[in-house]
Structure formats: C-alpha cells, structure tokens
Design a protein around this motif. Structure first.
Motif, short mmCIF file in Angstrom:
data_model
loop_
_atom_site.label_atom_id
_atom_site.label_comp_id
_atom_site.label_asym_id
_atom_site.label_seq_id
_atom_site.Cartn_x
_atom_site.Cartn_y
_atom_site.Cartn_z
N ALA A 1 1.04 -1.22 -0.06
CA ALA A 1 0.25 -0.05 0.02
C ALA A 1 0.83 1.28 0.05
O ALA A 1 0.40 2.32 -0.79
N VAL A 2 1.92 1.22 0.68
CA VAL A 2 3.00 2.39 0.73
C VAL A 2 3.31 2.64 -0.74
O VAL A 2 3.35 3.76 -1.30
N LYS A 3 3.85 1.52 -1.19
CA LYS A 3 4.37 1.52 -2.52
C LYS A 3 3.27 2.06 -3.55
O LYS A 3 3.60 3.09 -4.41
N ILE B 1 5.88 6.55 4.97
CA ILE B 1 4.45 7.05 4.43
C ILE B 1 3.67 6.15 4.88
O ILE B 1 3.69 4.79 4.52
N PRO C 1 -2.41 3.19 3.84
CA PRO C 1 -3.77 3.76 4.27
C PRO C 1 -4.67 2.67 5.23
O PRO C 1 -4.36 1.68 4.93
N ARG D 1 1.01 4.18 -2.94
CA ARG D 1 0.73 5.57 -2.48
C ARG D 1 1.63 6.34 -3.31
O ARG D 1 1.43 7.31 -3.98
N MET D 2 2.89 5.83 -3.17
CA MET D 2 3.91 6.75 -4.17
C MET D 2 3.90 6.80 -5.36
O MET D 2 4.19 7.70 -6.23
#
Lengths: 210, 493, 239
Positions: free
Chosen positions: A81-83, C213, C216, A85-86
């Motif tokens: 999910a972090v990936k 980061i 979510p 987002r980026m």
C-alpha cells in the motif's frame, strides 16, 4: 601635535567624562529572574514533550521513537500500500489530483468513482496498461480526454500496488478489494499486442465482476 | 608627546594594573588614532559595498533581466557577498576597533601593541577581498551565512588572533580591576568569535560529511550574530547611553543578568524550525528565541533607566538618536524572531524573506546603527576636533535609521506576503512573485539610501581626518619646505 | 566583575556546552548513519548520485541556486508542502547522506526542488535527451516556462560552437539577441549538463524509517488482498 590656527580642530571635546556604573541591585532583576524561571520551565517541558529523548531518528511531527516505529509498514500488504501511494504520487497525481477528485470536465475522479469500485479490476488494469481515450461517463458526468498507458513504465507489481491503493484507500471512500500481480500479468499477456488506448465502449463490454 | 607632563607620560607607557594616575583622554585618543580610525574607515567602506550589493541583488529580483548576462553578479553569488561584507567586512573590524578604543578609554591606558591591529586590518581585509572574489567566481561554500571559501577564512582567522590578542592585552593592562560592563561585553565578543571562528574552520576541514558541515554553518551563524555582533552592540549602548545622558548606568546587577543570561542561553539557537534535522535540534532552535527575550528585556530596561530624567536627552546629539534607534530596532528584531517561531505565525513565515528582515534588524539596525553612533562619537575625539558639519551628521544618522527601518519593513512584509500566498494548499509561485515585488522595490530604494548615507559618513570621516592631518602636519611640512636661513624659516617655529 | 580569568572560564563553559550540544551531539549520533534498506526490494536509500549528477551538485552550489530554491519538504505540522504535492514525505537528514554540500535552503523564492527529478521524469528511468533538454531550456530562458518569473537567465552555461555533421541532441534555440552563424549551434557547457542531471536525480519519494509513508487504513473487515480467491484465473476473452 594639536593645531595652532583657529581654522583647525582645537583639541579635546569638552565635557568628555566616561560613564560610571551604578552599583547595587535593581527591582527589575527580580521580575526578570521570575520571567526567566517561567521561560525555563516552559522550555524544559517543550523539550521533554517534543525532543523525543534526543533520538536522532525522530523528526517532527512525531514525538517519540515508538510513534515512528509504529508507523513502519509491518506486513507485506502494508508495504504494498505504501508503494502504491508513492506510485500514485508519481504517475497519477498530476492529473487525478492528490485528493483523487480529478478536475471537473477534464480528468475524472478516482475517489468514490463507479469505475473504481466495480467488483472486478479487469477494466482498471487495462486502463492503466494502455490508457483510455475518448468520451467516458464517470459518476454520471461526462469526460473526454486522453489518458496515456503505462505498460512500458511500470511492472506488474507496480500496477497491482497502485490499483490496490486506489481501490482500497479509505481516505477517498474507496473500499474495494485490491489487485494481485498475477492478474496484471495475465491481462498484460492477453493484450500484449495492443498499442492503442482503450475506449469507454470497449471496456464497458467487459463484465465488471472480473 | 609635547604637551603632557612628565608624570603622565611615564604612567602611560604600559602601566601595571591599578597603579598611579590615569592617562589623559587626549593621550589615549592619540594612541588609538592611527589604529582605530583606519579600521573604522575600512569597515564603513565594507558597509557601503555591502549595501550597494544588497541594492543590486534586490534590483535583480524586481527586474531579473538587469545585468543578467554577467555570471559574477548573478543573484545567487551576490547573496554570499552581502553577508560576507556585512558580517566579516563591516562587523568584525568595527568590533575590534570599537573594543580597542573603548577599552583604552575605560581602562584609562594608552593603546599598546598597535602594530597588531595594523597587521589584523591589513591581512583580514586582503583575505576578505580574496574570499569575496572567490564567491563571485563560484567558490562559495554553500553554507548560508558562511560562504567564504577556506583559503580566505584561514588567513582571516590567523589575522583575527593577532588583533584579538592586542585587545585582550590592553584589557589586561587596565588601570582599575573592576570592569565597566562595556568591557565585559567586548571580552565576550572578542573571545567568543575567536573560538567559534577557528572551531568552525577546523570542523569544516576535518569532515567531508555535508550534513555535519551544514550544522557547523548553522551553529557558527548563531555564534557570530548573537555572541559577537549583539554583545558588540550592547557594549556600545552601555557606553554611549549613560555617557550622553550624564547619569550612571542603571545598574550593575541588571547588567550582570543581561551578560550571563545572554552567554548561557543564546548559543543554543540557530536551527530553523523547518530544518531537515531531528526533533531535538529543532526543539532547541524553537526554545532559544523565547529565552533570549530575557537579556533583551534586561538591556531595554537598562537603556530606559539610564537615559536620565531629561537633563541631557538622547535626541540632542546625532549619536544619541542613533543609539536609541539601534536599541528600538534590536528589541524589535528579537521580538520578531521569537514571534516567527510561534506556531501559527511560523506556518506563515517559514522559508520566506521574513527572517532576512529579522537579521537586517539585528545586524544593520542594532549593531550597524550602534557602530555608526560610535563613529559619530569617536571620530571627533580621535581626530582632535569637532565635526565640521554637525547637520550633515544628523542627516546621515536620520537617513541611516530610516532606510534600515524601510529595509526591515520591506523584507518582513515580503516574507508575510509570500507566506500568505504560498501557505494554502495551492502554492503558486506566480502569486508569490506578484505579491512580493512591491516589497522588493522598497528594499531597493532603502538599500540605495543606506548606501548613500554611508557614503556621506565616509566622506565626512575623510574630511575630518584631513583636517586633523592639516592641523598636525602642515606646520611641520611648511617648516621643512621653507628654505634654510630665510625669513620664513626663522618666523615659523 | 573584576577577575578576567574567571569570566573567561564562564564563557568557555558556555561555549563548550553549546559546541557539545549542537555539533558534537550530532557527530556522535550520526557516526554510523546508514542508508535505509527497503525490506521488500532490498534497495538502499539514498543511493550515491551518479558521477555527472554529483558534479551537478557542485554547480548548484557554485551558482548559488540555494538562495532562492529550497530542497526541503516540510512536515505537515509546519506547512502544507505535502498537500501541495511537493513530495510524498518530509525531508530528513538521511536524504543528504552522501552529499558533500547540503543545501536545504532557507528562502523559497522559487519552487522547492526536493523532488524535482521525480516530478520531471514521471517514472521514466533514464535521463533521456528530451528530459535533459527541457531542463536546459528552462535554465537558458526561465521566463519561457513562467513569464514574469524572478529567476535569472543563465546564458554563461551555454556556448556557441560549430555544428558537426549531426546537430547536437542537446542544442538550444537561441534568443535574446544571440544570432548563430551558418554552421553554428548553441549547446550547453558541461556544467550545465551536469546541473541538469543533478536536478533530474532529485527524488526522495521513498518511504524510510524517519519519515514513513503510512499505509492507508484498511476498509472495514476486509484485507488489502483480493476478496474472491478465484479471480486470478477468471480472465475473459479478448474484446
């Protein structure tokens, strides 16, 4: 070596007495020391609360090492999910905007979009790979633009990551299940010889449950 | 020395502490004349150059096409020159000159070891010129506020050690053991700059890590501003205000409080709130601007109480007005620097021109106007005669103060308007340009005005020096030039 | 205060404590600052800049670009940089680990450059000539991109050269009174090319420990994985 003629400087400035120091104490000192005490107490509590025990890896806005550690992605899904987002930030954000609301009349939104929240993700995978051109209706509103395809820039994992992120981002009101890289790989193989962008009619022919 | 009594001339030659009668003010001023005056003149010339460069750089913000084909005067390079000129060209030589003269006056001894100050003045300025030329050709270090290349700062540090040694030697030779507060603050500035300058250069040389050099740059900037220039300004203020008002300085305990609170609180600041550094460093940088309000308030109280009850108001003399303006600007600068770290306003003014306005208030307003006031006061005494044109001096002082105020308003205003335009969720650079342009235009005018004021002062100082040269040397020269055995030669004696 | 030496001792204590706190402290803490290792891909962040980009860093310093451009995405508590899309996360010290000059900048008269490379490339891996050209043309004439911009021109980073049999791929169209002769072209000097590569290398959109980061929040009850297990094989025929 002083001048003699009247037009020249004539010597020492009158009344030149060096300043003296008044000894003793001043009532102001007490008030200043009290203010100093208050500021020291404030400064101390500020540092206790915000300086995170002087840890070199804690940056504002975080206030403790534990807080930062907590936010570390722990599972493979989190990292995906972090990936995602980026990747969204790099590829999608310029048109679809940071809040995924799109630009009215120009770029359709992804937040709460009916296209995004279909049960299956086949249409979306095709759009990401090859792009979408021509008129399309999203949430009842018409858009007519050309979105480029990214099949030459991103891998299957990347497509899966960004679509999982977009479909599952609760901040945008999207609660659909994610996408696996195997799905992307299969579709990529299926449409490998297609160079053009999709049109809305072609995609709508596909069932939305896949 | 032709006009001093024998007892006085004996005691003036390196008298030990606490012994005998003091030297006369004339002899002290005379001993300082040819060391302090050149240093003050060179520092004023650097101040002039710095303000002209500031005007040029602000012109480039308003009209980017002006002189845009010359690499050496591009905005990025001029900025490095401006801080170097103001701090290293104007600030430090003026500080040592003021320290040498005031220390001699307050210590009641003639200036000894003047050759050291000559060496300092010459070597420092030569190295600084080389450094500024280096910045203009691209050798700047990349550290904001400390851009002089190492081939300049190393000889400058060596020159500084020589000059500082002279000042400290004279401090040691003072007549009375008890030091007047001005002497404490000069001791602080002179020593602290020596330590921090050499420390910063050594730290720079001993590491290739850019991160550590960045921190050294931030630290050094805080030290030269708060523990060198600000104590210099305080020293001058604590001397001029009670002297002009003809009342004793009020008072010793408050002065000690200001001194020690400045020494122990100010060195920990200098880290901007937005710096990419861990929270603890940023926290220190946020707490310190609030804590330094204490010495600032103390200084303001001393100023207010030492102005006397009206017998000799500050406004009578040009230096009195200047030192009052300097104090107002200094206190405002400190307040604004604290306000800029308080969260709601910090969000607005971080990464804008606001903090440039704050340092203008502190460096040009506080220290700069303080030194100009001292020049107004010192030059007649050093050259042995009153100013030729007191109105010119008054106008110069007024122009300097007004233009510094205008500069500060322009930069702080530009910062606030930049913040208003860019702190929303759609920060458009185009909006930023439009909103700041009028402020930058104001800055151009004020920088030009300030430069003009310094030109006036330099001119007036030169006139004063020539008049004193005339007075001292013309009779001798006429005597040499007169033919031997003639009537003229016989008449002049 | 009569005793000079005692005052000096006091000053020395204060100076030493500030030196220890602000300089020695970070020296000790960052003694073995290591790059961040991504657990899934094994990639290290930051990577050393490629040679041309490292030279460009020196050009950036020499031209004084940091006096107008910051390279510092600020945290959400202080500014709206993240909302404005200047980066995926705030800038931290680790981002400058291998840089010999660190220039986060303190005034933002022009756009922040911390992720200029990421924005310019949009995912493209290599620095294509087209990308480098677009950066160079903005250096040569900043007003072409944003009329009224305060950014000065940089004509000294370019030179007129005789044209070979094939035009230089990075040649720039001249303006502002520069006229080219018959067999000449306006090309960037090596410093300009290095600077362009440096700017294109500016990308800090990597989630690291200091500035994570966050993932979510998960939808109610569901995981981030695909809900129907059989979906992987359920592919329809080609349209």
């Amino acid at each position: 070596m002083k001048g003699q003629s009247t037009n020249q400087p004539t010597g020492q400035i009158a009344g030149d007495v060096e300043p003296r120091l008044e000894a003793g104490s001043s009532p102001h000192v007490f008030w200043l020391m009290s203010l100093f005490g208050i500021l020291v107490v404030w400064g101390d509590s500020y540092l206790i609360n915000r300086a995170a025990d002087f840890h070199p890896q804690v940056y504002t806005p975080y206030t403790s090492y534990a807080e930062v550690d907590n936010l570390r992605p722990k599972s493979a899904d989190d990292m995906l999910a972090v990936k995602g987002r980026m990747l969204y930030g790099t590829f999608c954000q310029p048109c679809h905007q940071p809040n995924a609301a799109g630009v009215p009349g120009q770029f359709p939104p992804l937040a709460g979009s009916d296209w995004v929240s279909t049960p299956g993700a086949e249409r979306l995978i095709r759009i990401v790979l090859n792009g979408l051109a021509g008129p399309v209706t999203v949430n009842g509103l018409p858009y007519n633009n050309a979105m480029p395809g990214f099949k030459d820039s991103v891998s299957d994992e990347d497509v899966a990551a960004v679509l999982s992120f977009v479909r599952g981002n609760k901040e945008w009101g999207n609660t659909s299940p994610g996408v696996k890289p195997e799905q992307v790989k299969a579709i990529r193989a299926l449409v490998s010889d297609r160079a053009d962008q999709w049109t809305s009619e072609e995609l709508l022919k596909l069932p939305d449950s896949n | 020395m032709t006009d001093s009594s024998p007892e006085r001339s004996e005691c003036c030659e390196g008298s030990p502490e606490g012994s005998g009668t003091s030297c006369t003010t004339e002899s002290i001023d005379l001993s300082c004349r040819w060391t302090v005056l050149p240093l003050l003149i060179s520092s004023l010339l650097w101040l002039l150059l710095g303000s002209a460069t500031l005007a040029l750089s602000q012109i480039k913000l308003v009209a980017p096409g002006f002189l845009s084909s010359y690499e050496a005067v591009s905005y990025g390079r001029l900025e490095g020159v401006i801080t170097s000129a103001f701090v290293f060209g104007f600030g430090l030589p003026a500080l040592l000159a003021a320290a040498a003269w005031l220390q001699s006056r307050l210590g009641r001894t003639n200036l000894e070891g003047a050759i050291g100050l000559h060496i300092f003045g010459f070597a420092w300025n030569v190295a600084l010129v080389a450094g500024v030329a280096g910045i203009l050709t691209g050798d700047g270090t990349g550290l904001v506020g400390f851009e002089l290349p190492r081939y300049a700062t190393t000889p400058m540090a060596c020159a500084y050690v020589v000059g500082a040694a002279v000042v400290l030697l004279n401090l040691k030779m003072r007549q009375h053991r008890e030091m007047y507060p001005t002497q404490w603050f000069f001791l602080l500035s002179v020593l602290w700059f020596g330590w921090s300058f050499t420390g910063a250069i050594i730290a720079q040389s001993s590491t290739t890590s850019g991160l550590l050099q960045y921190i050294v740059g931030l630290w050094f900037r805080q030290q030269y501003l708060w523990l060198t220039l600000v104590p210099g300004y305080i020293a001058v203020t604590l001397y001029l205000v009670p002297k002009l008002a003809k009342v004793p300085l009020q008072n010793r305990s408050l002065a000690m409080m200001v001194f020690w609170s400045l020494v122990f609180l100010a060195p920990f600041g200098g880290i901007p709130a937005s710096a990419p550094l861990p929270a603890w460093l940023v926290g220190l940088g946020t707490v310190t601007p609030a804590l330094v309000l204490i010495p600032t308030l103390g200084l303001f109280l001393i100023f207010k109480n030492s102005r006397g009850e009206g017998q000799c108001p500050m406004r009578l003399t040009s230096e009195g007005r200047l030192i009052s303006a300097a104090t107002v600007f200094f206190v405002s600068g400190v307040l604004l620097s604290w306000i800029g770290t308080v969260t709601p306003l910090a969000r607005l003014v971080d990464s804008t021109s606001y903090f440039k306005g704050v340092s203008t208030l502190l460096i040009l307003g506080g220290f700069g106007l303080g030194i100009i006031a001292l020049v107004h006061h010192a030059v007649p005494r050093l050259t042995g005669g009153a100013w030729a044109n007191a109105d010119l001096l008054r106008a110069q002082g007024m122009l300097s103060s007004v233009t510094v105020l205008g500069l500060a308003v322009a930069l702080v205003g530009a910062g606030i308007s930049q913040g208003l335009k860019t702190s929303g969720s759609s920060g458009s650079v185009g909006d930023l340009i439009g909103s700041s342009r009028p402020f930058f235009a104001l800055a151009v005018l004020c920088a030009l005005g300030f430069a003009g004021a310094q030109l006036m002062l330099v001119g007036a100082v030169f006139v004063q020096v020539f008049r004193s040269l005339n007075a001292c040397c013309m009779p001798m020269i006429s005597l040499w030039l007169a033919p031997m055995g003639s009537k003229k030669g016989a008449v002049r004696s | 205060m009569k005793h000079g030496p005692l005052i000096v001792v006091g000053l020395l204590v204060a100076a030493a404590s500030s030196w220890s706190a602000i300089i020695l402290g970070p020296v000790i803490q960052w003694n073995d600052l290591q790059p961040f290792k991504d657990e899934t891909t094994g990639a290290l962040y930051p990577a050393r800049r490629p040679g041309l980009a490292e030279q460009g860093l020196e050009v950036f310093r020499s031209q004084g670009c940091f006096h107008c451009h910051s390279q510092n995405v600020r945290s959400a508590g202080l500014a709206s940089d993240l909302k404005q899309g200047l980066g995926a996360r705030r800038t931290v010290a680790l981002d400058f680990l291998y840089d010999s000059v660190v220039m986060p900048g303190e005034v933002r008269l022009g756009p922040d450059l911390a992720n200029f490379g990421a924005r310019a490339r949009k995912g493209q891996g290599a620095d294509t000539n087209a990308l480098v050209s677009s950066v160079l043309s903005r250096l040569y004439n900043p007003q072409s991109k944003l009329p009224g911009s305060m950014m000065p021109r940089y004509p000294w980073l370019f030179e007129v050269r005789p044209k070979g049999s094939v035009a230089d791929p990075l040649a720039i169209k001249p303006d502002n009174g520069v006229t080219l002769g018959a067999g000449e072209e306006l090309v960037p000097k090596p410093e300009a090319v290095a600077l362009a590569h440096y700017l294109l290398s500016l990308d800090s959109n990597v989630s690291i420990f200091e500035a994570p980061i966050p993932a979510p929040p998960k939808p109610n009850g569901a995981t981030n994985e695909v809900a129907n297990a059989g979906a992987t094989t359920n592919v329809t025929s080609k349209p």
